[in-house]
Write an enzyme that holds these catalytic residues in place. Structure first.
Site, PDB file in Angstrom:
ATOM      1  N   CYS A  48       0.822  -1.210   0.000  1.00 23.10           N
ATOM      2  CA  CYS A  48       0.000   0.000   0.000  1.00 23.10           C
ATOM      3  C   CYS A  48       0.853   1.256   0.000  1.00 23.10           C
ATOM      4  CB  CYS A  48      -0.902   0.019   1.235  1.00 23.10           C
ATOM      5  SG  CYS A  48      -2.086  -1.336   1.290  1.00 23.10           S
ATOM      6  N   ASN A  49       2.082   1.140   0.494  1.00 24.45           N
ATOM      7  CA  ASN A  49       2.925   2.322   0.674  1.00 24.45           C
ATOM      8  C   ASN A  49       4.100   2.407  -0.280  1.00 24.45           C
ATOM      9  OD1 ASN A  49       1.373   3.130   2.898  1.00 24.45           O
ATOM     10  ND2 ASN A  49       2.546   1.821   4.272  1.00 24.45           N
ATOM     11  N   GLN A 113       4.108  -6.104   9.263  1.00 28.13           N
ATOM     12  CA  GLN A 113       3.463  -6.538   8.023  1.00 28.13           C
ATOM     13  C   GLN A 113       4.440  -6.613   6.853  1.00 28.13           C
ATOM     14  OE1 GLN A 113       0.158  -4.070   6.850  1.00 28.13           O
ATOM     15  NE2 GLN A 113      -0.698  -5.618   5.502  1.00 28.13           N
ATOM     16  N   GLY A 186     -11.816   9.773   4.024  1.00 27.82           N
ATOM     17  CA  GLY A 186     -10.438  10.082   3.651  1.00 27.82           C
ATOM     18  C   GLY A 186      -9.893   9.071   2.672  1.00 27.82           C
ATOM     19  N   GLU A 189      -2.829   9.142   3.389  1.00 28.07           N
ATOM     20  CA  GLU A 189      -1.987   8.320   4.263  1.00 28.07           C
ATOM     21  C   GLU A 189      -2.679   7.998   5.575  1.00 28.07           C
ATOM     22  OE1 GLU A 189       1.822  10.114   4.766  1.00 28.07           O
ATOM     23  OE2 GLU A 189       2.127  10.397   2.625  1.00 28.07           O
TER      24      GLU A 189
END
Length: 445
Positions: A48-49, A113, A186, A189
Site C-alpha cells: 500500500c505504501n 506486516q 479520507g 496516508e
C-alpha cells in the site's frame, strides 16, 4: 560482477493515493521480459505504501535502467519517473532492503506486516521464474535480518500507528467493532493507516472521499466499500464508528448535522423498542457505550468543537491519539540505533557472502581443470603399471587426496580474498595456476 539494482517509489516521494499510477497489474509478464532489459533476475515488491523493483544484472550497472519498465508497461513519462522514483545500487540497495525488512523504512517504524510482504514478493517472483540464486539469497537474508532485529530489540512493541491506536480505542469504547457499522472519511496516508488494522481484523467498513474517483481508487488499492460523499453523509445516523482522516478548510462534521444525526438515531431506537413490545433490555455496560463514536485523525480538526457536548456522541480527537503515539514512538526510537547497528553488520556479511558467491564458479572451474590433469596423469601411470583392481582404486584415491591437499588451503585463501574484495590476490593466484582462472574471474566481474 553481478550488480544489485533497486528503483522505488514510496510514500516518501508521492501521496499514497497516487501510487496506483506506478503499480504493475501483471508482474508475471514483466518477469518474462527481464532479458529484454538486460537483467538476469528481477523482483517486484508492491504494498500500500510502495512499489519497488529489484534487479540483478551482470550487464547493467545503472539503476535508472529500471525506469524503462515503468515507462513501457505503464506509459509513464520519463520526467515524471525521474522526479518520483528513488534509485540505489550495490551496498545502498542491500542496505535499503534490509532496513525495509526490519521495519526501519516503514511509514510505521518497526511494523511487522512488511516482513510477510517481502516473503510473498520473493515467492511470486520464484513462481514466475523472475529470480535465481542472487536475489533469492538476498531476499531470504533480508527476511532473516528482519526477524533478527525484531527478536533482538523492542522496535515492534507498542503501536505507533495513529490508525491502529484509533481502531484500538474504538474497540474499547464500543466493546468491539464486529457487527458495528464503520465508516472512514479520507483517501490519503492517514486513512490508509486506519484501513489496514480494520482489514487485518476482518472488519468491514465504508470508505468515502470528496470525489468518488478517490474513494474507488482507495478501495481498490487498500480496501473498504466506496460510497459517494453526500450519500455517506446522509447515512451517518446508521453509523456506529466514524473515522475522520482527511483535511478540509471548514468543519466537515458540524454541530447542527450531528444534532440531526442523533435525533434520527433516537427515532430509530424508539421504533425498534416499539417493535419489540415496549423495551429492549440493555446489558450492564450498554449505558456507557456511545451511540456514535467519532475518531478525529484530521489535523487541523474537521470536527466542530461543540460536537463534543452532544449527548450520545463520544469524540476522540487527534491530540489524544497523538499523545499515545508519541509515547510509543519514544519507546521504539530508543531501539532504532540498535536495529541500525544489526542491519549494518548484516549488510557487511551479505556483501562478503556475495563476493564469495561470485568466486565459487571460478574455484569450481579451477578444480575441474585440475581434475582433468589428475585424470590424465592417473591414466598414464596406470597404463605403465600392472596392478589389480584393488591397487588401482588405492592409487586413484591417492590422486584425489593429493589434489585436495594441495588445493584446499589456496582455495580457502582465494575465497577469503574474494570476501575482502582483494582483486590483486585473485589475479596473482590466476597467474600462479594458469588454468583459465583469470579469464573466468574477469567474466564474472
Amino acid at each position: 560482477m553481478m550488480n544489485i539494482l533497486n528503483a522505488r517509489v514510496t510514500y516518501r516521494q508521492i501521496p499514497i493515493h497516487m501510487l496506483e499510477r506506478f503499480t504493475f497489474k501483471d508482474t508475471a509478464s514483466i518477469y518474462r521480459m527481464k532479458d529484454k532489459y538486460g537483467f538476469d533476475e528481477l523482483l517486484i515488491l508492491q504494498t500500500c505504501n510502495r512499489v519497488e523493483v529489484y534487479a540483478a544484472s551482470s550487464k547493467v550497472d545503472d539503476p535508472s535502467s529500471l525506469l524503462d519498465i515503468w515507462h513501457e508497461y505503464l506509459n509513464l513519462d520519463r520526467e515524471v519517473l525521474e522526479k518520483s522514483v528513488e534509485l540505489s545500487k550495490g551496498r545502498d540497495a542491500i542496505l535499503h532492503l534490509f532496513r525495509l525488512a526490519s521495519g526501519l523504512d516503514s511509514l510505521v517504524v518497526g511494523e511487522d506486516q512488511i516482513l510477510g510482504q517481502v516473503k510473498r514478493a520473493l515467492e511470486n517472483a520464484r513462481k514466475s521464474n523472475g529470480v535465481d540464486s542472487y536475489l533469492s539469497m538476498l531476499f531470504e537474508k533480508a527476511v532473516r535480518v528482519g526477524s533478527k532485529v525484531r527478536a533482538s530489540t523492542n522496535i515492534n512493541k507498542g503501536s505507533t500507528s495513529y490508525g491502529s491506536i484509533a481502531v484500538k480505542l474504538a474497540e474499547e469504547h464500543l466493546h468491539g467493532l464486529y457487527g458495528r457499522r464503520v465508516m472512514l472519511i479520507g483517501s490519503g496516508e492517514a486513512a490508509s493507516m486506519v484501513a489496514k488494522p480494520l482489514l487485518n481484523k476482518g472488519i468491514e467498513f465504508i470508505v468515502t472521499s470528496r470525489t468518488m474517483e478517490r474513494a474507488k481508487a482507495f478501495s481498490e488499492k487498500v480496501g473498504g466499500k466506496p460510497m459517494e460523499f453526500d450519500h455517506a453523509m446522509s447515512e451517518l445516523d446508521k453509523v456506529d464508528a466514524l473515522f475522520i482522516a482527511t483535511t478540509a478548510p471548514y468543519w466537515l462534521i458540524t454541530y447542527e448535522r450531528m444534532v440531526e444525526v442523533m435525533e434520527e438515531k433516537e427515532k430509530e431506537k424508539k421504533g425498534m423498542n416499539n417493535m419489540d413490545g415496549g423495551g429492549v433490555e440493555q446489558g450492564p455496560s450498554s449505558a456507557h457505550v456511545p451511540s456514535l463514536l467519532l475518531l478525529d485523525l484530521s489535523n487541523p480538526s474537521t470536527v466542530e468543537p461543540r460536537v463534543d457536548s452532544i449527548d450520545g456522541i463520544k469524540v476522540i480527537r487527534f491530540d489524544e491519539i497523538s499523545s499515545m503515539v508519541e509515547r510509543n514512538i519514544g519507546a521504539r526510537m530508543k531501539e532504532v540505533s540498535e536495529a541500525e547497528r544489526i542491519v549494518r553488520e548484516e549488510v557487511d556479511a551479505m556483501e562478503a557472502r556475495l563476493r564469495r558467491f561470485e568466486v565459487e564458479p571460478v574455484i569450481d572451474s579451477l578444480f575441474r581443470s585440475v581434475d582433468r590433469i589428475r585424470q590424465r596423469e592417473l591414466e598414464k601411470a596406470l597404463s605403465m603399471l600392472n596392478l589389480d583392481e584393488r591397487s588401482k582404486q588405492v592409487v586413484e584415491q591417492m590422486s584425489y587426496a593429493i589434489v585436495e591437499s594441495i588445493l584446499s588451503i589456496p582455495m580457502d585463501e582465494l575465497r577469503k580474498a574474494s570476501e575482502n574484495g582483494d582483486v590483486e590476490f585473485i589475479r596473482t593466484a590466476s597467474r600462479l595456476f594458469k588454468y583459465g582462472l583469470e579469464e573466468q574471474y574477469n567474466h564474472t566481474r
